[in-house]
Design an enzyme around this catalytic site. Structure first.
Site, short mmCIF file in Angstrom:
data_model
loop_
_atom_site.label_atom_id
_atom_site.label_comp_id
_atom_site.label_asym_id
_atom_site.label_seq_id
_atom_site.Cartn_x
_atom_site.Cartn_y
_atom_site.Cartn_z
N GLU A 1 -6.25 -4.97 7.88
CA GLU A 1 -5.17 -4.04 8.19
C GLU A 1 -5.07 -3.87 9.70
OE1 GLU A 1 -5.94 -0.13 6.72
OE2 GLU A 1 -7.95 -0.02 7.56
N ASN B 1 -4.75 5.00 -2.23
CA ASN B 1 -6.05 5.43 -1.73
C ASN B 1 -6.63 6.52 -2.64
OD1 ASN B 1 -6.42 4.11 1.09
ND2 ASN B 1 -4.29 4.81 1.05
N GLU C 1 0.86 -1.18 0.00
CA GLU C 1 0.00 0.00 0.00
C GLU C 1 0.90 1.23 0.00
OE1 GLU C 1 -3.64 2.22 2.46
OE2 GLU C 1 -2.69 0.44 3.29
N ASP D 1 -11.93 0.05 1.21
CA ASP D 1 -11.12 0.30 2.41
C ASP D 1 -12.03 0.53 3.61
OD1 ASP D 1 -8.88 0.68 3.92
OD2 ASP D 1 -8.48 2.72 3.18
N GLU E 1 -7.80 1.76 -3.52
CA GLU E 1 -8.56 1.52 -2.29
C GLU E 1 -9.51 2.70 -2.10
OE1 GLU E 1 -6.08 0.74 1.06
OE2 GLU E 1 -5.24 -1.10 0.21
#
Length: 964
Positions: free
Chosen positions: A914, A795, A736, A857, A827
């Site tokens: 996560e 993201n 990520e 997410d 995400e």
């Protein structure tokens, strides 16, 4: 040598001179009147006849002269003398024909003619050719020349004094006398010249004799010349007869012409008088037409203009030269072809007609005209065209239309109109008056309008009204009157005085309208100006006034004023998922509950959207605020039943106090707003008081915002990478990419401090594009560095996803960087997808088409609809860290995690957790079947170089061939 004369020959020479003179005078009298076609014949014949006659006199005179020696004449010189005689005669006749204009010309002509006669004589003398030559006495020689000149002068003078009238007297005494005198003069010149000749005693004639005696030769010459003269005389007599006959005919014709002339002159005078009278009438008519105050024009049978007066020029703006020969269609508007044809048909069909309509001036201006058209006839009463008298009736038409309009306005006006005489007695009302007051016209006409009085105005009011009306001529204002049914209504009234030319008041006109609805609208508008139209609560304008009043009251009583700033948590999600209608009803319900939790002296205001402000007054201590705020917090957090929906919403509340936090209205509201955001940052559904520390945090936020605006330009951002591990194989499944901001002034700024701020100030688009481009560059590097490459997840915010063209921009950057889209993953949070679900589905479908992966997410922390979740083209669910921290001990978190994993697999999605920080968490998630994990247990986020060393060392990855 002595000479002698033959008296018979001398006498014969005198007769010949007289006859030649008679012929010469007759020819001279006739020659000027000979027609041009035979002139030269007469001139030539006359010259020969006259010349031979004069020469014959000379020659016979010469033959009468005898010397004691034989004499003979040189033929050549003799002939030359004849030619000179003919030339002299021809010259005299030519001069007579062409005329002599003055005395000098007469003298010169006589001199030339006399010279010819003298030349003829002395040439004849020279024909004797004597030896020794003949000499002449100078005096007699000159005398002979003078006689020749005098004879010529007399002959020419006589010829130019004679006219055609003398032909009648050809044989009269006057002509015969003139002939004898002229003959004697010619003979006198000859014999004077002969006398002037002096012959030498021994002179001898050098010319041989012809053998003919002088007497015989004289007879021969006389006979020949006489025949010629008689023939000439006969011709003259014949010509005279013809001339007399012609003259008689001419005289007859002249008298006839004279009579015709007299008749013609009389007729001409009569015609002249008639023409002059006609011209006078025409001039008078033309003057009348030209000076007429109306436009007049004439046309031919084809409708072409043949005359155009000055008034027509002024009316239409065209000069006469511009319209002559033009059809009258030039005066019609462009779209009036049919009207023109109909008008032409009427003119041809009717003897006279009147037409009204619009016509166009030269500049395009339209005027309304009245046209009277009459046929136009010639002298034979044949119709040759038409005459049109045109009047501009535009102003009259406007006046008529204005009168009609005023009448229509009066009758159909929505305002009541009442007209009175100068004694204030009603004489007329319109229909609107009847509709408004309920009184019929016959019920009010003839009465004082005070019948409408409501009784709500004093005598002083009416006294002031009449004073102003009489002084100013008009009164205007609001007044209350009474209808026929007794109800009282407000009206806006205007009263005007109407005066005659002398200034005397004749009428009063009252115009009024019922303003009941207007006043209600004004009250409503006034309410809207200070209240929220949805909830009915005071708005910001009224709030400011209320807060000012509360602060003044608090200062006098040394109390507190509390300002509460409320924001409904996740209201946007409710609005988007359930519809704006549900959102509006929720806001009304919240406003209703707020009213029940505060006192009447307090103020509730809707700031806008889902924000409310509550102002609490008469607060004796800050602790009093807490009890009210907690009541509001708990009351608003209870569920709302909105038709089929049961909605739960919590408020975040910020509080500021007067005078502790500020004494300024705007600062108090701003501090309460800052405290509310702080409450949201602490987890929503709570309240926070404004503190100095919070103030400092706000100040810090200002500094962060300022520095953030320059961060991209100064290259202050950097990407960190956190590994994502496959639980079954313990292999790297991807990373990520997390943005980090290293500012020279602020140091390392955490994402929580600037990501939401960048969304507020609109920088999230530029920052998001920088993250995407930087991640793609790293993907490209790793495609080269490692044989299999590494998938990178980034993201995406709600603003990026909802922006038009976002998907196209992503594909452009992917193509520019030359990467395989399969190595890119986005995400997206639940809330971001739910903002505009249909648009989100379209964008995600594009990503799926090109192989870009998508993960949801923080799954489980929002309010996703399972129906929408099923439709979304996604690849992975990411369990929020808030459900991982208590594993495996916390039962709630175990159930939630298990449910998410099971649901994800049921939808054929991979699941990643996560926030894994302990081995127990990893083992339990593996037991639940979770596919992937990330967290500090495996690695914290690392800069690119550190991550590459970690990756190569931890997973034993070898570099691709050719990479150091």
């Amino acid at each position: 040598m002595e000479a002698t004369y033959n008296n018979w020959l001398v006498a014969l020479s005198l007769v010949l001179a007289t006859g030649a003179s008679f012929i010469a005078l007759s020819l001279a009298a006739r020659i000027p009147h000979i027609h041009k076609s035979t002139l030269w014949y007469w001139l030539t014949g006359g010259a020969v006849s006259m010349g031979l006659g004069i020469w014959s006199m000379h020659f016979v005179g010469m033959l009468a002269f005898h010397l004691p020696i034989p004499l003979a004449y040189d033929i050549e010189l003799t002939l030359l003398s004849i030619v000179l005689g003919i030339m002299a005669s021809g010259f005299s006749l030519y001069v007579v024909r062409n005329g002599i204009k003055d005395n000098i010309a007469l003298l010169v002509s006589a001199l030339l003619m006399g010279s010819g006669i003298a030349g003829m004589h002395y040439t004849g003398m020279a024909a004797l050719r004597m030896s020794p030559p003949i000499e002449y006495d100078p005096i007699l020689f000159i005398a002979s020349l003078l006689i020749a000149f005098a004879a010529s002068f007399f002959a020419l003078k006589l010829c130019f004094s004679a006219g055609e009238r003398d032909l009648v007297k050809m044989l009269g005494l006057e002509r015969l006398t003139a002939s004898v005198i002229m003959g004697a003069a010619i003979a006198g010149m000859h014999y004077t010249g002969m006398t002037a000749a002096i012959f030498s005693p021994d002179a001898v004639c050098l010319v041989a004799s012809s053998g003919i005696s002088p007497g015989l030769m004289s007879v021969l010459v006389v006979l020949g010349v006489t025949i010629i003269l008689i023939f000439t005389l006969l011709l003259l007599m014949v010509d005279l007869k013809l001339a007399e006959k012609e003259r008689f005919m001419l005289e007859t014709l002249r008298r006839h012409n004279a009579r015709l002339k007299d008749q013609a002159e009389q007729l001409a005078e009569e015609m002249t008088r008639e023409v002059e009278e006609s011209a006078r009438k025409d001039r008078l008519l033309a003057a009348i037409v030209e000076q007429s105050g109306v436009a007049i024009c004439t046309t031919d049978l084809e409708g072409k203009i043949t005359s155009w007066n000055r008034s027509a020029e002024e009316m239409f703006g065209y000069h006469e030269q511009e319209v002559m020969g033009q059809k009258t269609s030039i005066l019609y508007p462009p779209d009036a072809d049919e009207e023109y044809r109909e008008a032409r048909q009427r003119i041809e069909r009717e003897r006279g007609c009147e037409i009204t309509g619009w016509r166009m001036r030269k500049g395009g201006e339209l005027i309304h005209v009245q046209i009277n058209i009459s046929p136009l006839y010639d002298a034979a009463h044949e119709r040759v065209g038409a005459v049109a008298v045109i009047r501009d009736v535009t102003e009259r038409r406007k006046a008529e239309e204005q009168l009609k309009l005023w009448a229509s306005v009066y009758e159909h006006s929505g305002e009541g109109i009442l007209i009175t005489d100068n004694n204030n007695i009603t004489i007329s009302v319109n229909q609107a008056f009847v509709d408004i007051t309920g009184y019929e016209a016959d019920e009010i006409i003839g009465r004082d309008p005070m019948i409408l009085g409501s009784g709500q105005h004093s005598k002083e009011f009416y006294h002031e009204l009449w004073r102003e009306l009489l002084e100013e001529g008009i009164w205007q204002g609001e007044i209350w009157n009474r209808k026929k049914d007794g109800s009282i209504f407000p009206e806006w009234l205007t009263i005007t005085t109407i005066k005659d030319s002398g200034g005397t008041i004749r009428n009063y006109i009252a115009i009024f309208s019922d303003i009941t609805e207007q006043k209600e609208r004004e009250a409503y508008i006034q309410h809207l100006a200070h209240h929220d139209p949805l909830t009915g609560l005071p708005n910001r304008n009224l709030l400011r006034d209320r807060v000012e009043q509360a602060i003044l009251h608090a200062r006098r009583h040394e109390d507190y004023v509390a300002v509460l700033f409320l924001d409904l948590d996740r209201f946007k999600h409710i609005n988007d998922t359930m519809g704006h209608d549900v959102g509006d009803r929720l806001l009304k319900a919240v406003a209703g509950r707020l009213r029940s939790y505060v006192r009447e002296s307090d103020t509730i205001c809707r700031q806008g959207g889902d924000e409310f402000i509550v102002v609490l007054t008469d607060v004796d201590h800050p602790s009093t605020v807490v009890s009210i705020v907690e009541k509001i917090l708990h009351g608003l957090s209870e569920s709302y039943q909105l038709d089929e929906y049961e909605v739960i919403v919590t408020p975040s509340i910020g509080i500021s106090l007067f005078p502790d936090d500020s004494q300024d209205i705007d600062e108090l509201i701003g501090h309460a707003d800052a405290a509310m955001y702080h409450a949201k940052d602490l987890g929503r559904g709570n309240y926070q008081f404004f503190t100095q520390a919070l103030n400092e945090m706000v100040a810090t936020r200002v500094v962060i915002e300022k520095e953030l605006r320059n961060a991209l330009l100064n290259d202050e951002f950097e990407l960190y990478f956190q590994p994502q591990v496959t639980l079954d194989t313990e292999s790297l499944s991807g990373v990520e990419a997390l943005i980090r901001w290293n500012n020279p002034k602020l140091g390392m700024v955490p994402p929580d401090s600037f990501i939401s701020l960048s969304e507020e100030i609109g920088l999230i688009y530029d920052i998001g594009e920088w993250v995407l481009r930087s991640a793609c560059k790293v993907i490209k590097q790793w495609q080269v560095r490692y044989s299999e490459g590494i998938r990178v997840a980034i993201n995406v915010s709600v603003k990026q996803l909802s922006r038009q063209g976002f998907a196209d921009r992503v594909l452009e950057i992917v193509e520019e960087c030359g990467i395989d889209p399969a190595y890119l993953e986005f995400e997206v949070t639940e809330s971001a997808l739910m903002v505009a679900i249909e648009h989100s589905i379209e964008v995600l479908e594009v990503f799926r088409k090109y192989g870009i992966k998508v993960a949801i997410d923080d799954f489980g922390s929002g309010y996703s609809s399972l129906n929408y979740l099923r439709r979304l083209p996604i690849d992975k669910l990411k369990i929020d860290r808030s459900f991982i921290g208590g594993l495996p001990e916390a039962a709630d978190e175990r159930e939630i995690s298990n449910a998410i994993i099971a649901m994800g697999h049921g939808l054929h999605l991979k699941v990643i957790a996560e926030g894994v920080e302990r081995v127990e968490q990893a083992d339990y998630l593996k037991l639940l079947g979770c596919d992937e994990v990330q967290g500090y247990f495996y690695s914290r986020p690392l800069p690119q170089s550190e991550f590459e060393r970690y990756y190569e060392d931890r997973f034993g990855v070898s570099l691709s061939e050719g990479v150091d």
